[in-house]
Design a protein around this motif. Structure first.
Motif, PDB file in Angstrom:
ATOM      1  N   GLY A   1       0.857  -1.146  -0.024  1.00 42.82           N
ATOM      2  CA  GLY A   1      -0.010  -0.044   0.056  1.00 42.82           C
ATOM      3  C   GLY A   1       0.796   1.383   0.037  1.00 42.82           C
ATOM      4  N   ASP A   2       2.164   1.154   0.076  1.00 46.35           N
ATOM      5  CA  ASP A   2       2.991   2.183   0.212  1.00 46.35           C
ATOM      6  C   ASP A   2       3.387   2.960  -1.292  1.00 46.35           C
ATOM      7  OD1 ASP A   2       3.126   2.230   2.893  1.00 46.35           O
ATOM      8  OD2 ASP A   2       5.223   1.281   2.927  1.00 46.35           O
ATOM      9  N   PHE A   3       3.142   4.217  -1.312  1.00 46.78           N
ATOM     10  CA  PHE A   3       3.598   4.868  -2.607  1.00 46.78           C
ATOM     11  C   PHE A   3       4.932   5.255  -2.679  1.00 46.78           C
ATOM     12  CE2 PHE A   3       4.214   8.426  -5.459  1.00 46.78           C
ATOM     13  CZ  PHE A   3       3.466   8.104  -6.760  1.00 46.78           C
ATOM     14  N   LEU A   4       5.941   4.771  -3.750  1.00 52.65           N
ATOM     15  CA  LEU A   4       7.194   5.020  -3.724  1.00 52.65           C
ATOM     16  C   LEU A   4       7.492   5.262  -5.012  1.00 52.65           C
ATOM     17  CD1 LEU A   4       9.746   5.408  -2.338  1.00 52.65           C
ATOM     18  CD2 LEU A   4      10.056   2.859  -2.315  1.00 52.65           C
ATOM     19  N   PHE A   5       8.045   6.504  -5.457  1.00 48.98           N
ATOM     20  CA  PHE A   5       8.509   6.735  -6.757  1.00 48.98           C
ATOM     21  C   PHE A   5      10.037   7.034  -6.801  1.00 48.98           C
ATOM     22  CE2 PHE A   5      10.149  10.143  -9.587  1.00 48.98           C
ATOM     23  CZ  PHE A   5       9.684   9.847 -10.681  1.00 48.98           C
ATOM     24  N   ALA A   6      10.910   6.462  -7.648  1.00 44.50           N
ATOM     25  CA  ALA A   6      12.154   6.960  -7.550  1.00 44.50           C
ATOM     26  C   ALA A   6      12.647   6.855  -8.931  1.00 44.50           C
ATOM     27  CB  ALA A   6      13.167   6.150  -6.783  1.00 44.50           C
ATOM     28  N   ARG A   7      13.606   7.818  -9.414  1.00 43.98           N
ATOM     29  CA  ARG A   7      14.482   7.925 -10.881  1.00 43.98           C
ATOM     30  C   ARG A   7      15.775   7.857 -10.431  1.00 43.98           C
ATOM     31  NH1 ARG A   7      12.534  13.895 -12.602  1.00 43.98           N
ATOM     32  NH2 ARG A   7      14.430  14.912 -11.614  1.00 43.98           N
ATOM     33  N   TRP A   8      16.423   7.500 -11.616  1.00 43.97           N
ATOM     34  CA  TRP A   8      18.048   7.751 -11.461  1.00 43.97           C
ATOM     35  C   TRP A   8      18.586   9.097 -11.071  1.00 43.97           C
ATOM     36  CZ3 TRP A   8      21.642   4.117 -11.681  1.00 43.97           C
ATOM     37  CH2 TRP A   8      21.495   2.561 -11.813  1.00 43.97           C
ATOM     38  N   GLY A   9      19.387   9.258 -10.188  1.00 39.37           N
ATOM     39  CA  GLY A   9      19.830  10.642  -9.728  1.00 39.37           C
ATOM     40  C   GLY A   9      21.262  10.827 -10.376  1.00 39.37           C
ATOM     41  N   ARG A  10      21.953  10.011 -10.988  1.00 35.09           N
ATOM     42  CA  ARG A  10      23.333  10.127 -11.512  1.00 35.09           C
ATOM     43  C   ARG A  10      23.364   9.542 -13.052  1.00 35.09           C
ATOM     44  NH1 ARG A  10      27.368   7.253  -7.658  1.00 35.09           N
ATOM     45  NH2 ARG A  10      26.035   8.168  -5.994  1.00 35.09           N
ATOM     46  N   PRO A  11      24.029   9.758 -13.769  1.00 34.34           N
ATOM     47  CA  PRO A  11      24.271   9.094 -15.250  1.00 34.34           C
ATOM     48  C   PRO A  11      24.467   7.538 -14.750  1.00 34.34           C
ATOM     49  CG  PRO A  11      25.743  10.896 -15.036  1.00 34.34           C
ATOM     50  CD  PRO A  11      25.161  10.569 -13.612  1.00 34.34           C
ATOM     51  N   ILE A  12      23.668   6.736 -15.874  1.00 35.32           N
ATOM     52  CA  ILE A  12      23.692   5.290 -15.560  1.00 35.32           C
ATOM     53  C   ILE A  12      25.057   4.643 -16.494  1.00 35.32           C
ATOM     54  CG2 ILE A  12      22.596   3.383 -16.386  1.00 35.32           C
ATOM     55  CD1 ILE A  12      19.916   4.802 -16.201  1.00 35.32           C
TER      56      ILE A  12
ATOM     57  N   GLU B   1      32.200   6.879  -8.203  1.00 35.55           N
ATOM     58  CA  GLU B   1      32.286   6.354  -6.849  1.00 35.55           C
ATOM     59  C   GLU B   1      32.099   4.713  -6.999  1.00 35.55           C
ATOM     60  OE1 GLU B   1      29.289   6.363  -2.992  1.00 35.55           O
ATOM     61  OE2 GLU B   1      28.868   7.744  -4.649  1.00 35.55           O
ATOM     62  N   LEU B   2      31.159   4.278  -8.036  1.00 36.32           N
ATOM     63  CA  LEU B   2      30.991   2.763  -8.160  1.00 36.32           C
ATOM     64  C   LEU B   2      31.649   2.098  -9.409  1.00 36.32           C
ATOM     65  CD1 LEU B   2      27.336   2.828  -7.333  1.00 36.32           C
ATOM     66  CD2 LEU B   2      28.776   2.402  -5.752  1.00 36.32           C
TER      67      LEU B   2
ATOM     68  N   ALA C   1      16.785   9.112  -4.642  1.00 29.19           N
ATOM     69  CA  ALA C   1      16.963   8.669  -6.141  1.00 29.19           C
ATOM     70  C   ALA C   1      17.583   7.437  -6.196  1.00 29.19           C
ATOM     71  CB  ALA C   1      17.722   9.843  -6.702  1.00 29.19           C
ATOM     72  N   ILE C   2      17.659   6.872  -7.329  1.00 31.35           N
ATOM     73  CA  ILE C   2      18.231   5.469  -7.522  1.00 31.35           C
ATOM     74  C   ILE C   2      19.888   5.652  -7.611  1.00 31.35           C
ATOM     75  CG2 ILE C   2      18.326   3.596  -9.144  1.00 31.35           C
ATOM     76  CD1 ILE C   2      15.788   3.962  -9.900  1.00 31.35           C
ATOM     77  N   ARG C   3      20.529   5.220  -6.937  1.00 31.12           N
ATOM     78  CA  ARG C   3      21.950   5.180  -7.040  1.00 31.12           C
ATOM     79  C   ARG C   3      22.544   4.309  -7.857  1.00 31.12           C
ATOM     80  NH1 ARG C   3      25.621   3.160  -2.789  1.00 31.12           N
ATOM     81  NH2 ARG C   3      27.563   4.242  -2.955  1.00 31.12           N
ATOM     82  N   ALA C   4      22.018   2.905  -7.854  1.00 31.88           N
ATOM     83  CA  ALA C   4      22.691   1.675  -8.289  1.00 31.88           C
ATOM     84  C   ALA C   4      21.309   0.805  -8.266  1.00 31.88           C
ATOM     85  CB  ALA C   4      23.814   1.166  -7.496  1.00 31.88           C
ATOM     86  N   ALA C   5      21.663  -0.137  -9.494  1.00 29.82           N
ATOM     87  CA  ALA C   5      20.639  -1.403  -9.692  1.00 29.82           C
ATOM     88  C   ALA C   5      21.471  -2.502 -10.178  1.00 29.82           C
ATOM     89  CB  ALA C   5      19.605  -0.947 -10.856  1.00 29.82           C
ATOM     90  N   PHE C   6      20.962  -3.773  -9.705  1.00 34.36           N
ATOM     91  CA  PHE C   6      21.545  -5.068  -9.915  1.00 34.36           C
ATOM     92  C   PHE C   6      20.473  -5.755 -10.677  1.00 34.36           C
ATOM     93  CE2 PHE C   6      23.538  -3.106  -6.433  1.00 34.36           C
ATOM     94  CZ  PHE C   6      25.009  -3.273  -6.643  1.00 34.36           C
TER      95      PHE C   6
END
Length: 207
Positions: free
Chosen positions: A15-26, A62-63, A116-121
């Motif tokens: 039931g939680d609303f949660l929106f996020a987009r990337w905050g740095r270049p992918i 950083e990554l 914002a999204i920092r990383a994804a796997f």
């Protein structure tokens, strides 16, 4: 697409609303595929990132790479990837759950301080079902599901893709929503359902 439909795409099963987009270049990196498939996956990233009006880069300061895509045959293979358990805490218990669920895909996100999204796997176990899907379709589907933090139920009943003639393409309404989501005026993350109205206001009618 109505505001309610947009809200549903970012409302989790609890039931939680949660929106996020990337905050740095992918910066994507792909493991476990041949060169031909590698170029297909990177091409899908380039197309979706361009649609969003976002950026890609050669390296993340950083990554190194901040979007890792793994193709493999067995979940246990991931336990042998060097240092993956440092990037994904509790990796072994997660693998046990995915094996028990007979899952063939899973995505893990990491976030900036502002949400914002920092990383994804992205993990893709190439079972019989996924092996039947073309590389182009599979790549586009995964990139679309990684460009935003969608709800865990967002695409259970309807894929973000559609077939046009002999070609699989991104659904026009989803494409327009992705474009709207990256409007520079909007925040990189939101927990209030009213954010769906802000997204709706920036979407152009789909012909």
């Amino acid at each position: 697409m109505t505001p309610d439909q947009i809200e549903a795409l970012f409302t989790r099963e609890n039931g939680d609303f949660l929106f996020a987009r990337w905050g740095r270049p992918i910066v994507p990196i792909v493991f476990g595929v041949e060169d031909a498939t590698l170029s297909t996956v990177k091409g899908a990233f380039e197309a979706v990132v361009a649609l969003a009006g976002h950026k890609m880069a050669e390296t993340d300061p950083e990554l190194g790479a901040n979007c890792m895509v793994f193709f493999f045959r067995d979940w246990q293979e991931l336990l042998e990837v060097p240092d993956l358990d440092r990037l994904i805490p509790d990796l072994a218990p997660l693998m046990d759950r995915l094996v028990a669920a007979d899952a063939n895909q899973y995505r893990v996100f990491r976030f900036e301080e502002d949400g914002a999204i920092r990383a994804a796997f992205v993990f893709l176990r190439m079972d019989n079902e996924l092996s039947k899907v073309s590389a182009e379709t599979l790549a586009l589907s995964q990139v679309v599901q990684t460009i935003l933090l969608w709800s865990d139920t967002a695409f259970r009943s309807q894929s973000p893709l559609a077939v046009a003639g002999q070609t699989t393409v991104l659904r026009p309404d989803i494409a327009e929503l992705i474009r709207a989501a990256y409007d520079p005026v909007l925040p990189g993350a939101a927990r209030e359902a009213s954010h769906a109205l802000r997204l709706f206001a920036r979407m152009k009618p789909v012909q």
